[in-house]
Design an enzyme around this catalytic site. Structure first.
Site, mmCIF file in Angstrom:
data_model
loop_
_atom_site.group_PDB
_atom_site.id
_atom_site.type_symbol
_atom_site.label_atom_id
_atom_site.label_comp_id
_atom_site.label_asym_id
_atom_site.label_seq_id
_atom_site.Cartn_x
_atom_site.Cartn_y
_atom_site.Cartn_z
ATOM 1 C CB CYS A 132 13.774 4.835 3.552
ATOM 2 S SG CYS A 132 12.414 4.112 4.770
ATOM 3 C CG ASN A 196 7.183 0.735 -1.559
ATOM 4 O OD1 ASN A 196 5.794 1.353 -1.284
ATOM 5 N ND2 ASN A 196 7.753 0.674 -0.311
HETATM 6 C C1 LIG Z 1 -1.816 3.880 3.081
HETATM 7 C C2 LIG Z 1 -0.480 3.157 2.717
HETATM 8 C C3 LIG Z 1 0.336 3.037 3.470
HETATM 9 C C4 LIG Z 1 1.560 2.412 2.876
HETATM 10 N N1 LIG Z 1 2.499 2.252 3.885
HETATM 11 C C5 LIG Z 1 3.732 1.484 3.529
HETATM 12 C C6 LIG Z 1 4.525 1.486 4.352
HETATM 13 O O1 LIG Z 1 4.750 1.924 5.765
HETATM 14 N N2 LIG Z 1 5.912 0.972 4.144
HETATM 15 C C7 LIG Z 1 5.817 0.213 2.840
HETATM 16 O O2 LIG Z 1 7.091 -0.437 2.555
HETATM 17 N N3 LIG Z 1 5.004 -0.032 1.985
HETATM 18 C C8 LIG Z 1 3.994 1.091 2.161
HETATM 19 N N4 LIG Z 1 2.939 0.936 1.493
HETATM 20 C C9 LIG Z 1 2.806 0.183 0.238
HETATM 21 C C10 LIG Z 1 2.340 -1.227 0.142
HETATM 22 O O3 LIG Z 1 2.987 -1.898 1.131
HETATM 23 C C11 LIG Z 1 2.466 -1.749 -1.018
HETATM 24 O O4 LIG Z 1 3.689 -2.024 -1.412
HETATM 25 C C12 LIG Z 1 1.729 -1.013 -2.202
HETATM 26 O O5 LIG Z 1 0.793 -0.243 -1.856
HETATM 27 C C13 LIG Z 1 1.335 -1.699 -3.453
HETATM 28 O O6 LIG Z 1 0.367 -2.726 -3.073
HETATM 29 P P1 LIG Z 1 -1.146 -2.692 -3.100
HETATM 30 O O7 LIG Z 1 -1.511 -2.355 -4.519
HETATM 31 O O8 LIG Z 1 -1.495 -3.823 -2.628
HETATM 32 O O9 LIG Z 1 -1.663 -1.683 -2.178
HETATM 33 C C14 LIG Z 1 1.645 1.562 1.645
HETATM 34 C C15 LIG Z 1 0.697 1.717 0.958
HETATM 35 C C16 LIG Z 1 -0.592 2.445 1.184
HETATM 36 C C17 LIG Z 1 -1.555 2.373 0.203
#
Ligand SMILES: Cc1cc2nc3c(=O)[nH]c(=O)nc-3n(C[C@H](O)[C@H](O)[C@H](O)COP(=O)(O)O)c2cc1C
Length: 327
Positions: A132, A196
């Site tokens: 954040c 993240n």
């Molecule tokens: C549409 C979207 C919304 C996300 N919202 C959050 C969130 O609210 N808080 C957070 O810590 N990470 C958020 N993320 C990050 C994911 O939790 C994760 O850390 C990141 O996408 C990497 O993993 P992945 O490649 O499996 O998606 C978001 C990711 C996406 C794609």
């Protein structure tokens, strides 16, 4: 196979979690995935007050991942406590609540109200989203500074019952993620969530301007996996005893196994859910098969294996390949 895994004082039934922000409130995902069979469902980051998030467009596809600049939209803590958490509790779901704030004080207040909530029973962890922007430091994210990240972790740790794991979710956009991880561990983090999204930018070929209203966004999906594996590997090497939830582009059981051997004790699935909401059960089944094929009895047998020299210790059996496959 015993798939359970421990994060501090908490035992999860299996090591597969959803990643924050990718499973809606849980209701949207529930027709496709039995949430009660997840290791845990991770909520979108809950902020103190309702937020609309950024204007659209806030999602752009790239050749090997998704770029998002959502701006942490959500109905805020009151609605989460009144509506979403009780719904998850009523469906027997283990919940990791992701919390965010623009000041240390906001993080602490949210954590304190979570701990005091009568609906707190399903909470098996609090994930501290230190990506954040820090309003008190010109919008620089907390995760960019060991001291700022540690302040947030300390404040949340102090507000939450000591048996509930506090997990710091770190950003890869730092020079040395192990230093940030150590600061969080010293401040009382039970474990870490890695990682993240990584900051990126897409250009709209029609307008020749940034594709997202927020200009830069967070890259997730397959392109992120090597970055995430590097972070997990580096942090596990620095603090081997610290539980890590690893994730970034996990789409198969084999991907999940890569995170375990790099040093994660659990694995999160995010972007994959957006196009395949039924993926968690498949990934868990594939992980179980991948472990069994290598003669491993539990996920813990795989954790950190990639850190051992290939020549050292007992050799891990490679999965058997039938000769016909080559003919
Ligand atoms: C549409 C979207 C919304 C996300 N919202 C959050 C969130 O609210 N808080 C957070 O810590 N990470 C958020 N993320 C990050 C994911 O939790 C994760 O850390 C990141 O996408 C990497 O993993 P992945 O490649 O499996 O998606 C978001 C990711 C996406 C794609």
């Amino acid at each position: 196979m015993d798939l359970s895994t421990r994060i501090g004082a908490v035992t999860l039934a299996n090591p597969l979690l959803t990643a924050s922000g990718c499973g809606g409130t849980g209701r949207e995902l529930s027709p496709y995935t039995d949430l009660a069979r997840l290791g845990a469902f991770t909520t979108a980051t809950v902020m103190g007050r309702p937020r609309a998030g950024r204007p659209t467009p806030r999602i752009a596809e790239t050749p090997s991942g998704l770029l998002n600049a959502m701006g942490l939209p959500g109905p805020g803590l009151d609605a989460f406590l009144a509506r979403d958490l009780p719904w998850l509790a009523g469906h027997d779901v283990s919940v990791v609540v992701s919390v965010g704030g623009s000041s240390v004080q906001e993080f602490a207040e949210i954590a304190g109200r979570l701990a005091a909530s009568p609906a707190a029973r399903p909470i098996v962890g609090v994930e501290v989203n230190v990506a954040c922007p820090n309003a008190e430091d010109r919008g620089r994210m907390f995760a960019a500074s060991p001291a700022a990240a540690a302040d947030v972790v300390r404040a949340v740790r102090g507000a939450i019952h000591r048996d509930v794991p506090v997990l710091a979710k770190l950003s890869p956009d730092v020079t040395d993620i192990a230093t940030i991880a150590l600061a969080c561990a010293d401040a009382g983090a039970t474990g870490l969530s890695l990682i993240n999204t990584v900051s990126g930018l897409a250009i709209d070929p029609a307008t020749l301007r940034p594709a997202l209203s927020g200009v830069a966004g967070g890259l997730s999906g397959p392109a992120l996996r090597p970055v995430a594996l590097r972070c997990v590997y580096q942090v596990h090497a620095a603090i081997p005893e610290l539980p890590i939830i690893g994730g970034g582009g996990v789409a198969t059981g084999s991907d999940a196994l890569e995170f375990l051997v790099a040093g994660a004790t659990a694995v999160s699935v995010g972007t994959t859910l957006l196009h395949d909401p039924s993926a968690p059960q498949r990934i868990l089944r594939e992980l179980e098969e991948a472990l069994a094929a290598r003669g491993m009895a539990r996920p813990g047998d795989a954790v950190g294996l990639a850190h051992r020299p290939a020549s050292a210790g007992p050799q891990i059996a490679r999965p058997r390949t039938r000769i016909e496959e080559f003919s």
